[in-house]
Motif scaffolding. Sequence first.
Motif, PDB file in Angstrom:
ATOM      1  N   GLU A  28       8.395  15.062 -37.378  1.00  0.00           N
ATOM      2  CA  GLU A  28       7.669  15.826 -36.367  1.00  0.00           C
ATOM      3  C   GLU A  28       7.387  17.261 -36.798  1.00  0.00           C
ATOM      4  O   GLU A  28       6.350  17.826 -36.452  1.00  0.00           O
ATOM      5  CB  GLU A  28       8.457  15.831 -35.054  1.00  0.00           C
ATOM      6  CG  GLU A  28       8.534  14.478 -34.370  1.00  0.00           C
ATOM      7  CD  GLU A  28       9.264  14.554 -33.042  1.00  0.00           C
ATOM      8  OE1 GLU A  28       8.876  15.395 -32.208  1.00  0.00           O
ATOM      9  OE2 GLU A  28      10.228  13.794 -32.849  1.00  0.00           O
ATOM     10  N   PRO A  81       4.203  18.422 -40.025  1.00  0.00           N
ATOM     11  CA  PRO A  81       2.813  18.815 -39.728  1.00  0.00           C
ATOM     12  C   PRO A  81       2.703  20.199 -39.100  1.00  0.00           C
ATOM     13  O   PRO A  81       1.718  20.915 -39.324  1.00  0.00           O
ATOM     14  CB  PRO A  81       2.344  17.727 -38.755  1.00  0.00           C
ATOM     15  CG  PRO A  81       3.237  16.566 -39.003  1.00  0.00           C
ATOM     16  CD  PRO A  81       4.567  17.161 -39.355  1.00  0.00           C
ATOM     17  N   ILE A  82       3.711  20.595 -38.312  1.00  0.00           N
ATOM     18  CA  ILE A  82       3.699  21.920 -37.686  1.00  0.00           C
ATOM     19  C   ILE A  82       3.883  22.998 -38.747  1.00  0.00           C
ATOM     20  O   ILE A  82       3.137  23.985 -38.801  1.00  0.00           O
ATOM     21  CB  ILE A  82       4.807  22.025 -36.621  1.00  0.00           C
ATOM     22  CG1 ILE A  82       4.583  20.999 -35.498  1.00  0.00           C
ATOM     23  CG2 ILE A  82       4.874  23.442 -36.039  1.00  0.00           C
ATOM     24  CD1 ILE A  82       5.742  20.896 -34.517  1.00  0.00           C
ATOM     25  N   PHE A  92       3.381  22.902 -42.001  1.00  0.00           N
ATOM     26  CA  PHE A  92       2.377  22.960 -43.060  1.00  0.00           C
ATOM     27  C   PHE A  92       0.955  23.086 -42.521  1.00  0.00           C
ATOM     28  O   PHE A  92      -0.008  22.984 -43.280  1.00  0.00           O
ATOM     29  CB  PHE A  92       2.498  21.724 -43.961  1.00  0.00           C
ATOM     30  CG  PHE A  92       3.670  21.786 -44.892  1.00  0.00           C
ATOM     31  CD1 PHE A  92       3.563  22.429 -46.109  1.00  0.00           C
ATOM     32  CD2 PHE A  92       4.889  21.222 -44.534  1.00  0.00           C
ATOM     33  CE1 PHE A  92       4.650  22.497 -46.976  1.00  0.00           C
ATOM     34  CE2 PHE A  92       5.983  21.283 -45.385  1.00  0.00           C
ATOM     35  CZ  PHE A  92       5.864  21.926 -46.610  1.00  0.00           C
ATOM     36  N   ASP A  93       0.835  23.364 -41.241  1.00  0.00           N
ATOM     37  CA  ASP A  93      -0.497  23.480 -40.626  1.00  0.00           C
ATOM     38  C   ASP A  93      -1.325  24.596 -41.262  1.00  0.00           C
ATOM     39  O   ASP A  93      -2.539  24.485 -41.406  1.00  0.00           O
ATOM     40  CB  ASP A  93      -0.347  23.708 -39.116  1.00  0.00           C
ATOM     41  CG  ASP A  93      -1.686  23.739 -38.402  1.00  0.00           C
ATOM     42  OD1 ASP A  93      -2.485  22.798 -38.603  1.00  0.00           O
ATOM     43  OD2 ASP A  93      -1.942  24.698 -37.651  1.00  0.00           O
ATOM     44  N   ASN A  94      -0.671  25.692 -41.658  1.00  0.00           N
ATOM     45  CA  ASN A  94      -1.378  26.832 -42.251  1.00  0.00           C
ATOM     46  C   ASN A  94      -1.222  26.901 -43.769  1.00  0.00           C
ATOM     47  O   ASN A  94      -1.381  27.963 -44.377  1.00  0.00           O
ATOM     48  CB  ASN A  94      -0.881  28.137 -41.624  1.00  0.00           C
ATOM     49  CG  ASN A  94      -1.299  28.251 -40.164  1.00  0.00           C
ATOM     50  OD1 ASN A  94      -2.401  27.861 -39.794  1.00  0.00           O
ATOM     51  ND2 ASN A  94      -0.400  28.775 -39.334  1.00  0.00           N
ATOM     52  N   ASN A  95      -0.848  25.776 -44.364  1.00  0.00           N
ATOM     53  CA  ASN A  95      -0.758  25.659 -45.825  1.00  0.00           C
ATOM     54  C   ASN A  95       0.123  26.730 -46.471  1.00  0.00           C
ATOM     55  O   ASN A  95      -0.329  27.475 -47.356  1.00  0.00           O
ATOM     56  CB  ASN A  95      -2.156  25.702 -46.454  1.00  0.00           C
ATOM     57  CG  ASN A  95      -3.037  24.570 -45.959  1.00  0.00           C
ATOM     58  OD1 ASN A  95      -2.621  23.421 -45.950  1.00  0.00           O
ATOM     59  ND2 ASN A  95      -4.252  24.907 -45.551  1.00  0.00           N
ATOM     60  N   TYR A 132       6.597  16.381 -49.144  1.00  0.00           N
ATOM     61  CA  TYR A 132       5.467  16.426 -48.202  1.00  0.00           C
ATOM     62  C   TYR A 132       4.271  17.154 -48.796  1.00  0.00           C
ATOM     63  O   TYR A 132       3.123  16.757 -48.600  1.00  0.00           O
ATOM     64  CB  TYR A 132       5.917  17.110 -46.910  1.00  0.00           C
ATOM     65  CG  TYR A 132       4.903  17.059 -45.788  1.00  0.00           C
ATOM     66  CD1 TYR A 132       4.877  15.970 -44.912  1.00  0.00           C
ATOM     67  CD2 TYR A 132       3.979  18.085 -45.602  1.00  0.00           C
ATOM     68  CE1 TYR A 132       3.955  15.911 -43.880  1.00  0.00           C
ATOM     69  CE2 TYR A 132       3.056  18.031 -44.571  1.00  0.00           C
ATOM     70  CZ  TYR A 132       3.053  16.949 -43.713  1.00  0.00           C
ATOM     71  OH  TYR A 132       2.122  16.894 -42.683  1.00  0.00           O
ATOM     72  N   ASP A 133       4.547  18.251 -49.511  1.00  0.00           N
ATOM     73  CA  ASP A 133       3.478  19.069 -50.090  1.00  0.00           C
ATOM     74  C   ASP A 133       3.737  19.246 -51.587  1.00  0.00           C
ATOM     75  O   ASP A 133       4.769  19.799 -51.979  1.00  0.00           O
ATOM     76  CB  ASP A 133       3.427  20.429 -49.397  1.00  0.00           C
ATOM     77  CG  ASP A 133       2.248  21.283 -49.830  1.00  0.00           C
ATOM     78  OD1 ASP A 133       2.146  21.563 -51.044  1.00  0.00           O
ATOM     79  OD2 ASP A 133       1.442  21.680 -48.971  1.00  0.00           O
ATOM     80  N   GLU A 173       5.357  30.465 -31.014  1.00  0.00           N
ATOM     81  CA  GLU A 173       5.267  29.090 -30.510  1.00  0.00           C
ATOM     82  C   GLU A 173       6.672  28.585 -30.235  1.00  0.00           C
ATOM     83  O   GLU A 173       7.637  29.020 -30.874  1.00  0.00           O
ATOM     84  CB  GLU A 173       4.622  28.153 -31.543  1.00  0.00           C
ATOM     85  CG  GLU A 173       3.201  28.468 -31.938  1.00  0.00           C
ATOM     86  CD  GLU A 173       2.713  27.563 -33.057  1.00  0.00           C
ATOM     87  OE1 GLU A 173       3.377  26.527 -33.335  1.00  0.00           O
ATOM     88  OE2 GLU A 173       1.678  27.887 -33.674  1.00  0.00           O
ATOM     89  N   HIS A 186       8.395  24.642 -29.527  1.00  0.00           N
ATOM     90  CA  HIS A 186       8.232  23.203 -29.361  1.00  0.00           C
ATOM     91  C   HIS A 186       9.575  22.617 -28.941  1.00  0.00           C
ATOM     92  O   HIS A 186      10.550  22.684 -29.699  1.00  0.00           O
ATOM     93  CB  HIS A 186       7.776  22.554 -30.665  1.00  0.00           C
ATOM     94  CG  HIS A 186       6.525  23.159 -31.245  1.00  0.00           C
ATOM     95  ND1 HIS A 186       5.280  22.629 -31.026  1.00  0.00           N
ATOM     96  CD2 HIS A 186       6.339  24.263 -32.027  1.00  0.00           C
ATOM     97  CE1 HIS A 186       4.374  23.362 -31.666  1.00  0.00           C
ATOM     98  NE2 HIS A 186       4.995  24.367 -32.263  1.00  0.00           N
ATOM     99  N   LYS A 244       8.930  29.299 -33.419  1.00  0.00           N
ATOM    100  CA  LYS A 244       8.203  30.037 -34.448  1.00  0.00           C
ATOM    101  C   LYS A 244       8.114  31.498 -34.017  1.00  0.00           C
ATOM    102  O   LYS A 244       7.643  31.795 -32.914  1.00  0.00           O
ATOM    103  CB  LYS A 244       6.794  29.463 -34.637  1.00  0.00           C
ATOM    104  CG  LYS A 244       5.953  30.234 -35.649  1.00  0.00           C
ATOM    105  CD  LYS A 244       4.523  29.702 -35.705  1.00  0.00           C
ATOM    106  CE  LYS A 244       3.665  30.482 -36.684  1.00  0.00           C
ATOM    107  NZ  LYS A 244       2.247  30.020 -36.666  1.00  0.00           N
TER     108      LYS A 244
END
Length: 355
Positions: free
Chosen positions: A168, A171-172, A174-177, A198-199, A336, A338, A349
Amino acid sequence: MKDFGSDKKNVVQANLDAQKIAFAPIMFQAAKSLRNLGILEYLFNKGKASIETIATELNLSVYGVKVLLEAGLSLEMVYLKDNEFILTKTGYFILRDKMTNVNMDFTQDVNYLAINHLEESIVNGKPEGLKELGNWDTVYIGLSELPEKIKKSWFGFDHFYSDYTFPEIMPILFDNNPNSFLDVGGNTGKFSLQCAKYDPNVKITIMDLPGQVKVAQKNIAEAGFEDRISTIGANLLDDSIAFPKGFDIVWMSQFIDCFSLEEVYSLFRRAYEAMADDASFYILETFWDLQKFQASTYSLHATTLYFTAVANGNSQMFHSEDILKVIEKAGFVVDEMHEMIGMSHSLIKCKKRVL
């Protein structure tokens, strides 16, 4: 701050619950024995059975099976019908639920002897139960030296809850690379290895105690990520040790519950001082007030007492408001939040406050 609990039980129920508490350590051992000796497994497979049949099939004495199953009745793990015992839903959870078994093994192997020193720990302000495991100031210093069974249960407990969060949170995060992570309190490197998988481009530095870093280095080498994951061995309780600079993300996962609020503030301030204005600070933690189920809150309150008597004597599973106040005091704002990540975590965040 919302309220928790009430006092609406009748006298009979209150008395029953009081006796459950009074005999809890004894009945815990009965539940564990029903599991470990194969009695619950036998009932699950056969549906129902008598004491004599179970004793014969498992090569146990009739007496031994009888006393355990009678305790199982009060534990509501089994029920009796026509002189045969049948597994209940609670019994099934003790037998098959992974979370329950992780918690039971952690309680037995890590805490059972040590928690007897809880009163001492409260009075003296240090983990007096730790002496049952080894001669260290905190459990973290001795993790790599724990006996194998205890180590397995400790890491099984620690990793079980964090592992559920990875799918979960990736993706949060790595959203901004992001190009780089500082994994503060990276332990055995599980999170960092997940990020590297993942990256393919991200670079990560793990910062933790020398003993933990040594284990992480072994895991990193076995995974073939030495070129992208580096380590720094350091005593994070030492305020004079600054965090390295230049990372897009500073990350703390299931970490701050290992420290007092004063120590958490020091960690947050060092994160603040190491970060550029556009960097992000992420905290992944289990807060007892943000749980969906009562069982989770109960488990977290119990886990706090492990910190008190065994781990370090001054930390806990926090109420979210306690940490939000420290975040603000350290100079951050929450960008943020979550809730209900994985089984029980929240992901916060933070960004540096613009003055």
